[in-house]
Structure formats: C-alpha cells, structure tokens
Scaffold this motif. Structure first.
Motif, PDB file in Angstrom:
ATOM      1  N   ILE A 198     -11.669  -2.379   6.424  1.00 52.51           N
ATOM      2  CA  ILE A 198     -10.552  -1.544   6.835  1.00 52.51           C
ATOM      3  C   ILE A 198      -9.293  -2.392   6.747  1.00 52.51           C
ATOM      4  N   VAL A 199      -8.303  -1.901   6.006  1.00 50.90           N
ATOM      5  CA  VAL A 199      -7.097  -2.688   5.777  1.00 50.90           C
ATOM      6  C   VAL A 199      -5.857  -1.926   6.229  1.00 50.90           C
ATOM      7  N   THR A 200      -4.873  -2.677   6.649  1.00 51.84           N
ATOM      8  CA  THR A 200      -3.549  -2.126   6.904  1.00 51.84           C
ATOM      9  C   THR A 200      -2.653  -2.568   5.757  1.00 51.84           C
ATOM     10  N   ILE A 201      -2.019  -1.587   5.114  1.00 51.53           N
ATOM     11  CA  ILE A 201      -1.163  -1.814   3.955  1.00 51.53           C
ATOM     12  C   ILE A 201       0.276  -1.468   4.304  1.00 51.53           C
ATOM     13  N   LYS A 202       1.188  -2.329   3.914  1.00 53.68           N
ATOM     14  CA  LYS A 202       2.614  -2.024   4.025  1.00 53.68           C
ATOM     15  C   LYS A 202       3.133  -1.819   2.610  1.00 53.68           C
ATOM     16  N   MET A 203       3.879  -0.745   2.366  1.00 53.78           N
ATOM     17  CA  MET A 203       4.300  -0.445   0.998  1.00 53.78           C
ATOM     18  C   MET A 203       5.648   0.250   0.963  1.00 53.78           C
ATOM     19  N   LYS A 204       6.272   0.197  -0.210  1.00 55.43           N
ATOM     20  CA  LYS A 204       7.478   0.974  -0.475  1.00 55.43           C
ATOM     21  C   LYS A 204       7.513   1.292  -1.967  1.00 55.43           C
TER      22      LYS A 204
ATOM     23  N   GLU B 155       3.753   1.959   6.515  1.00 54.04           N
ATOM     24  CA  GLU B 155       2.505   1.273   6.808  1.00 54.04           C
ATOM     25  C   GLU B 155       1.389   2.287   7.046  1.00 54.04           C
ATOM     26  N   PHE B 156       0.187   1.993   6.519  1.00 48.18           N
ATOM     27  CA  PHE B 156      -0.956   2.869   6.757  1.00 48.18           C
ATOM     28  C   PHE B 156      -2.234   2.037   6.779  1.00 48.18           C
ATOM     29  N   THR B 157      -3.274   2.631   7.315  1.00 49.74           N
ATOM     30  CA  THR B 157      -4.573   1.973   7.425  1.00 49.74           C
ATOM     31  C   THR B 157      -5.621   2.830   6.740  1.00 49.74           C
ATOM     32  N   ASP B 158      -6.494   2.201   5.955  1.00 52.70           N
ATOM     33  CA  ASP B 158      -7.533   2.942   5.255  1.00 52.70           C
ATOM     34  C   ASP B 158      -8.713   2.014   4.974  1.00 52.70           C
ATOM     35  N   ARG B 159      -9.831   2.635   4.635  1.00 53.91           N
ATOM     36  CA  ARG B 159     -11.015   1.878   4.251  1.00 53.91           C
ATOM     37  C   ARG B 159     -10.996   1.663   2.736  1.00 53.91           C
ATOM     38  N   VAL B 160     -11.257   0.432   2.296  1.00 56.16           N
ATOM     39  CA  VAL B 160     -11.270   0.104   0.872  1.00 56.16           C
ATOM     40  C   VAL B 160     -12.537   0.676   0.243  1.00 56.16           C
TER      41      VAL B 160
ATOM     42  N   TYR C 294      -1.784  -1.795  14.675  1.00 51.46           N
ATOM     43  CA  TYR C 294      -1.700  -0.527  13.963  1.00 51.46           C
ATOM     44  C   TYR C 294      -0.385   0.217  14.157  1.00 51.46           C
ATOM     45  N   GLU C 295       0.144   0.684  13.031  1.00 47.87           N
ATOM     46  CA  GLU C 295       1.319   1.541  12.998  1.00 47.87           C
ATOM     47  C   GLU C 295       0.953   2.739  12.141  1.00 47.87           C
ATOM     48  N   PHE C 296       1.400   3.916  12.534  1.00 46.04           N
ATOM     49  CA  PHE C 296       1.081   5.079  11.728  1.00 46.04           C
ATOM     50  C   PHE C 296       2.195   6.121  11.817  1.00 46.04           C
ATOM     51  N   LEU C 297       2.099   7.096  10.952  1.00 46.91           N
ATOM     52  CA  LEU C 297       3.113   8.140  10.819  1.00 46.91           C
ATOM     53  C   LEU C 297       2.417   9.493  10.873  1.00 46.91           C
ATOM     54  N   ASP C 298       3.032  10.453  11.581  1.00 43.77           N
ATOM     55  CA  ASP C 298       2.446  11.792  11.638  1.00 43.77           C
ATOM     56  C   ASP C 298       3.531  12.814  11.937  1.00 43.77           C
TER      57      ASP C 298
END
Length: 205
Positions: free
Chosen positions: A36-42, A63-68, A111-115
């Motif tokens: 499980i990884v946390t990715i920061k992207m733009k 930033e989001f978290t997902d399973r590879v 963890y940071e997330f958006l909803d």
C-alpha cells in the motif's frame, strides 16, 4: 513498513487513470506489488505534451493512497483526477511518499485524502486507508482541513488564512464516513458538493 525517501518519477496516465511506478523505483522504495503506497502527484503536461499551468490557489500536489497491482500500477481516484484536471494521456510528476508492506496499524498522520462533501456534511475515508491505518467503526479520528474547492471547483481562499482554526474530531460510522462540524462548514464555508482535502492527525479508538 518502509518509509520511502522522496522517490520521484514521471508517468503517463493510462486509459484506466492509472500510473505505473517504474520497476527500478519499485525495488528501491519497496513499493512492490500488493504493498500500500501513498503517492503525491501533479499534472505537468496534457495529451499534446503541452506544459500545464496550475491555478495559484489550487494545491501544489494531490495525494492519494492505493494498493500496487501486480504490474506496478496505482489508480488515481476519480475525485483527484477531476479536481486536478488529470485525464488519460496526461503526464504527471509523482513521488512515492510512504510504503506499507504489512497489514498492521500505522499512524494516521501518514494519510491525506480528498473527497466530496455529501448532503449531511460527511466525507468518506477511503477503504485502503481505513485498512492500513486500522480504522474501524466507532473510532474517533482527528482531522486537519487542508484545502477546499467549492461545488464549481473554485478554491476557497479563507482556508489558507485560518487553516489552524479548522481542526476537528469525528467518530467514524459503519460506512467509513466522518462528519464535518456544522460550525466549521459555516465558517469556511463548506457546502454539499464541495471537494475538500484533509489530513488525518490521530486515531483514538
């Protein structure tokens, strides 16, 4: 558990809104299949390889978290894709921020997330975050509000001035939802349909 040290890469978003972590970076960071990884992207380029300009009031990164998966892909959540303007064919600049390789409780501040806020002022903690942080129904989580977009995807500027005033705690319900207190919703303001970014500070069982 492995703390990734800013492993940065660029990737093109595929038709399923996924990006692939390069194999050498998977090994170096420990972001292997099923972790499980946390990715920061733009987003940095559109489908025509033209550089993108980000609204100055938008978050610099998402930033989001997902399973590879077994091929090294992670999926950009729909909400983040829409809020960041990222579509299939875009190129993103990304980094692996955190890697969890074992199913065990992790500090919530990872963890940071958006909803999107629902009609009752609630947002849902993503299932993969609830699993990796060990958050269950009835737990109380401490939350810091990081960024707010109104229902028309425009940044709410007030949050930058008073971000430390908008911390709150909420009990997690059976569906993984937490409620933003009405006084905070009125002060920011936050309305149904607003898209918010929050950071989890602490979990209290």
């Amino acid at each position: 558990m492995s703390e990734a040290e800013k492993f940065e890469f660029e990737a093109e978003v595929d038709r399923e809104c996924r990006i692939r972590i390069p194999p050498d970076l998977q090994k170096a960071s420990g972001a292997l299949p099923d972790s499980i990884v946390t990715i920061k992207m733009k987003p940095i380029m559109d489908q025509e390889r033209r550089p993108l300009e980000i609204h100055p009031k938008m978050p610099e990164n998402f930033e989001f978290t997902d399973r590879v998966d077994e091929e090294g892909f992670v999926r950009i959540p729909d909400m983040i894709g829409r809020s960041s303007g990222t579509s299939p064919g875009f190129t993103v600049s990304a980094s692996v921020e955190h890697v969890l390789r074992e199913e065990k409780r992790e500090p919530a501040y990872k963890y940071e997330f958006l909803d999107k806020v629902d009609e009752d002022g609630r947002i849902t903690i993503p299932g993969v975050i609830r699993s990796s942080a060990g958050i269950g129904s009835g737990d109380v989580v401490s939350i810091r509000l990081r960024h707010v977009l109104d229902s028309e995807n425009r940044p709410v500027e007030r949050i930058e001035e008073l971000v430390d005033k908008f911390d709150f705690s909420s009990r997690v319900d059976e569906e993984g939802r937490i409620t933003i207190p009405s006084e905070i919703r009125e002060a920011v303001p936050i309305a149904p349909g607003s898209v918010i970014t929050v950071k989890m500070e602490q979990v209290m069982g």
